[in-house]
Design a protein around this motif. Structure first.
Motif, PDB file in Angstrom:
ATOM      1  N   VAL A   1     -69.752 -26.785  20.211  1.00  0.00           N
ATOM      2  CA  VAL A   1     -69.582 -27.632  19.028  1.00  0.00           C
ATOM      3  C   VAL A   1     -70.957 -28.142  18.594  1.00  0.00           C
ATOM      4  CG1 VAL A   1     -68.501 -29.728  18.107  1.00  0.00           C
ATOM      5  CG2 VAL A   1     -67.278 -28.333  19.805  1.00  0.00           C
ATOM      6  N   TYR A   2     -71.281 -27.899  17.333  1.00  0.00           N
ATOM      7  CA  TYR A   2     -72.553 -28.335  16.744  1.00  0.00           C
ATOM      8  C   TYR A   2     -72.264 -29.279  15.586  1.00  0.00           C
ATOM      9  CZ  TYR A   2     -74.371 -24.284  19.230  1.00  0.00           C
ATOM     10  OH  TYR A   2     -74.694 -23.375  20.216  1.00  0.00           O
ATOM     11  N   VAL A   3     -73.204 -30.168  15.304  1.00  0.00           N
ATOM     12  CA  VAL A   3     -73.157 -30.955  14.072  1.00  0.00           C
ATOM     13  C   VAL A   3     -74.037 -30.190  13.095  1.00  0.00           C
ATOM     14  CG1 VAL A   3     -73.668 -33.152  12.957  1.00  0.00           C
ATOM     15  CG2 VAL A   3     -72.895 -33.117  15.341  1.00  0.00           C
ATOM     16  N   GLY A   4     -73.518 -29.925  11.887  1.00  0.00           N
ATOM     17  CA  GLY A   4     -74.253 -29.095  10.937  1.00  0.00           C
ATOM     18  C   GLY A   4     -74.165 -27.638  11.348  1.00  0.00           C
ATOM     19  N   ALA A   5     -75.083 -26.842  10.854  1.00  0.00           N
ATOM     20  CA  ALA A   5     -75.088 -25.405  11.140  1.00  0.00           C
ATOM     21  C   ALA A   5     -75.569 -25.132  12.564  1.00  0.00           C
ATOM     22  CB  ALA A   5     -75.994 -24.681  10.144  1.00  0.00           C
ATOM     23  N   ASN A   6     -75.106 -24.033  13.120  1.00  0.00           N
ATOM     24  CA  ASN A   6     -75.546 -23.576  14.436  1.00  0.00           C
ATOM     25  C   ASN A   6     -77.014 -23.169  14.311  1.00  0.00           C
ATOM     26  OD1 ASN A   6     -76.005 -22.272  16.848  1.00  0.00           O
ATOM     27  ND2 ASN A   6     -74.361 -20.781  16.602  1.00  0.00           N
ATOM     28  N   PRO A   7     -77.912 -23.862  15.004  1.00  0.00           N
ATOM     29  CA  PRO A   7     -79.329 -23.544  14.859  1.00  0.00           C
ATOM     30  C   PRO A   7     -79.702 -22.238  15.552  1.00  0.00           C
ATOM     31  CG  PRO A   7     -79.046 -25.192  16.546  1.00  0.00           C
ATOM     32  CD  PRO A   7     -77.690 -24.939  15.947  1.00  0.00           C
ATOM     33  N   THR A   8     -80.643 -21.529  14.971  1.00  0.00           N
ATOM     34  CA  THR A   8     -81.174 -20.319  15.596  1.00  0.00           C
ATOM     35  C   THR A   8     -82.682 -20.469  15.727  1.00  0.00           C
ATOM     36  OG1 THR A   8     -81.377 -19.212  13.458  1.00  0.00           O
ATOM     37  CG2 THR A   8     -79.342 -18.812  14.696  1.00  0.00           C
ATOM     38  N   GLY A   9     -83.237 -19.848  16.743  1.00  0.00           N
ATOM     39  CA  GLY A   9     -84.677 -19.927  16.949  1.00  0.00           C
ATOM     40  C   GLY A   9     -85.130 -21.350  17.147  1.00  0.00           C
ATOM     41  N   SER A  10     -86.156 -21.746  16.413  1.00  0.00           N
ATOM     42  CA  SER A  10     -86.696 -23.095  16.559  1.00  0.00           C
ATOM     43  C   SER A  10     -86.147 -24.067  15.516  1.00  0.00           C
ATOM     44  CB  SER A  10     -88.228 -23.048  16.470  1.00  0.00           C
ATOM     45  OG  SER A  10     -88.606 -22.565  15.193  1.00  0.00           O
ATOM     46  N   ALA A  11     -85.094 -23.657  14.785  1.00  0.00           N
ATOM     47  CA  ALA A  11     -84.489 -24.523  13.766  1.00  0.00           C
ATOM     48  C   ALA A  11     -83.871 -25.759  14.422  1.00  0.00           C
ATOM     49  CB  ALA A  11     -83.420 -23.758  12.991  1.00  0.00           C
ATOM     50  N   PRO A  12     -83.883 -26.882  13.719  1.00  0.00           N
ATOM     51  CA  PRO A  12     -83.312 -28.098  14.291  1.00  0.00           C
ATOM     52  C   PRO A  12     -81.788 -28.039  14.333  1.00  0.00           C
ATOM     53  CG  PRO A  12     -83.948 -28.494  12.026  1.00  0.00           C
ATOM     54  CD  PRO A  12     -84.410 -27.099  12.377  1.00  0.00           C
ATOM     55  N   GLY A  13     -81.220 -28.728  15.302  1.00  0.00           N
ATOM     56  CA  GLY A  13     -79.778 -28.783  15.408  1.00  0.00           C
ATOM     57  C   GLY A  13     -79.340 -29.745  16.491  1.00  0.00           C
ATOM     58  N   ILE A  14     -78.025 -29.939  16.567  1.00  0.00           N
ATOM     59  CA  ILE A  14     -77.430 -30.802  17.580  1.00  0.00           C
ATOM     60  C   ILE A  14     -76.201 -30.109  18.134  1.00  0.00           C
ATOM     61  CG2 ILE A  14     -76.207 -32.972  18.005  1.00  0.00           C
ATOM     62  CD1 ILE A  14     -77.851 -34.223  15.785  1.00  0.00           C
ATOM     63  N   ARG A  15     -76.147 -30.006  19.444  1.00  0.00           N
ATOM     64  CA  ARG A  15     -74.972 -29.463  20.132  1.00  0.00           C
ATOM     65  C   ARG A  15     -74.325 -30.600  20.906  1.00  0.00           C
ATOM     66  NH1 ARG A  15     -74.849 -25.498  25.168  1.00  0.00           N
ATOM     67  NH2 ARG A  15     -72.602 -25.330  25.339  1.00  0.00           N
ATOM     68  N   LEU A  16     -73.008 -30.714  20.777  1.00  0.00           N
ATOM     69  CA  LEU A  16     -72.256 -31.731  21.497  1.00  0.00           C
ATOM     70  C   LEU A  16     -71.665 -31.090  22.740  1.00  0.00           C
ATOM     71  CD1 LEU A  16     -70.376 -33.283  18.430  1.00  0.00           C
ATOM     72  CD2 LEU A  16     -72.555 -34.002  19.437  1.00  0.00           C
ATOM     73  N   THR A  17     -72.013 -31.599  23.914  1.00  0.00           N
ATOM     74  CA  THR A  17     -71.531 -31.053  25.180  1.00  0.00           C
ATOM     75  C   THR A  17     -70.805 -32.152  25.949  1.00  0.00           C
ATOM     76  OG1 THR A  17     -73.433 -31.647  26.554  1.00  0.00           O
ATOM     77  CG2 THR A  17     -73.609 -29.598  25.266  1.00  0.00           C
ATOM     78  N   PRO A  18     -70.059 -31.794  26.993  1.00  0.00           N
ATOM     79  CA  PRO A  18     -69.407 -32.824  27.812  1.00  0.00           C
ATOM     80  C   PRO A  18     -70.414 -33.802  28.438  1.00  0.00           C
ATOM     81  CG  PRO A  18     -68.420 -30.689  28.247  1.00  0.00           C
ATOM     82  CD  PRO A  18     -69.625 -30.442  27.376  1.00  0.00           C
ATOM     83  N   ASP A  19     -71.644 -33.358  28.654  1.00  0.00           N
ATOM     84  CA  ASP A  19     -72.669 -34.229  29.240  1.00  0.00           C
ATOM     85  C   ASP A  19     -73.304 -35.166  28.221  1.00  0.00           C
ATOM     86  OD1 ASP A  19     -72.376 -33.139  31.797  1.00  0.00           O
ATOM     87  OD2 ASP A  19     -73.779 -31.520  31.336  1.00  0.00           O
ATOM     88  N   GLY A  20     -73.481 -34.679  27.003  1.00  0.00           N
ATOM     89  CA  GLY A  20     -74.137 -35.515  26.003  1.00  0.00           C
ATOM     90  C   GLY A  20     -74.481 -34.765  24.737  1.00  0.00           C
ATOM     91  N   VAL A  21     -75.344 -35.372  23.957  1.00  0.00           N
ATOM     92  CA  VAL A  21     -75.817 -34.820  22.688  1.00  0.00           C
ATOM     93  C   VAL A  21     -77.127 -34.095  22.982  1.00  0.00           C
ATOM     94  CG1 VAL A  21     -76.573 -35.385  20.349  1.00  0.00           C
ATOM     95  CG2 VAL A  21     -74.744 -36.727  21.435  1.00  0.00           C
ATOM     96  N   VAL A  22     -77.147 -32.793  22.708  1.00  0.00           N
ATOM     97  CA  VAL A  22     -78.335 -31.990  22.964  1.00  0.00           C
ATOM     98  C   VAL A  22     -79.065 -31.772  21.644  1.00  0.00           C
ATOM     99  CG1 VAL A  22     -79.241 -29.817  23.866  1.00  0.00           C
ATOM    100  CG2 VAL A  22     -77.185 -30.829  24.897  1.00  0.00           C
ATOM    101  N   ALA A  23     -80.276 -32.300  21.554  1.00  0.00           N
ATOM    102  CA  ALA A  23     -81.115 -32.103  20.371  1.00  0.00           C
ATOM    103  C   ALA A  23     -81.858 -30.784  20.557  1.00  0.00           C
ATOM    104  CB  ALA A  23     -82.093 -33.263  20.221  1.00  0.00           C
ATOM    105  N   LEU A  24     -81.768 -29.915  19.564  1.00  0.00           N
ATOM    106  CA  LEU A  24     -82.357 -28.579  19.633  1.00  0.00           C
ATOM    107  C   LEU A  24     -83.417 -28.404  18.563  1.00  0.00           C
ATOM    108  CD1 LEU A  24     -78.937 -26.736  19.910  1.00  0.00           C
ATOM    109  CD2 LEU A  24     -80.522 -27.156  21.793  1.00  0.00           C
TER     110      LEU A  24
END
Length: 188
Positions: free
Chosen positions: A27-50
């Protein structure tokens, strides 16, 4: 059926529901990031900033709030502009060999404010909806982000439901009424 590239070159089904991009169980907020693009993934552990400049894990126990203020909302003007851009891209690509898209520009960015015990972080994500999000989906998505910060049990149940839907949805983005129904169900 829509697909997106995954790590290693294979493809995985994906779907967009409100501000969320769900690729199989991710589960991502916004678009699924690729490469070095910014993004956020929501995991059971926490919010992963990409992405460049915002990598890191923010544990749910430290996250107090997740908010998005600059969500592009659908409007007739935005829809007409998107159609005009697509038409111009088609004409330009037929007449010239510029590759995909007229300018190769990335989609617009949204800012997700993550409030944690140690401060506030401004995280960037790309908008996934070409003409913006419906007002209802934007509001329901904001409520869902707030719900995820209400406590461990609420977050785990809600995120598990979103992930499970993503694994069984076969990558088909549902129609607007179905997306709103899903969001209402996840908000509880």
């Amino acid at each position: 059926r829509r697909r997106c590239a995954a790590v290693g070159g294979s493809e995985q089904p994906m779907a967009m529901v409100g501000l969320f991009w769900i690729a199989e169980g991710d589960v991502y907020v916004g678009a699924n990031p690729t490469g070095s693009a910014p993004g956020i993934r929501l995991t059971p552990d926490g919010v992963v900033a990409l992405g460049d400049g915002q990598s890191g894990l923010h544990l749910w126990e430290d996250v107090r709030a997740l908010t998005v203020a600059d969500v592009p909302v659908k409007s007739l003007k935005r829809q007409v502009g998107a159609v005009a851009d697509v038409a111009l891209d088609v004409v330009m690509n037929l007449g010239m060999t510029l590759g995909p898209g007229l300018s190769g520009e990335a989609p617009p960015l949204m800012t997700v404010d993550l409030e944690a015990h140690d401060g506030t972080y401004e995280l960037k994500v790309h908008v996934a909806a070409a003409v913006g999000y419906s007002p209802a989906e934007a509001e329901l998505s904001r409520a869902l982000l707030s719900r995820l910060t209400e406590g461990a049990a609420t977050m785990a149940t809600t995120l598990a439901a979103m992930s499970e839907w993503g694994r069984t949805a076969e990558g088909a983005t549902p129609r607007a009424t179905q997306r709103e129904e899903l969001l209402r169900g996840w908000v509880g």
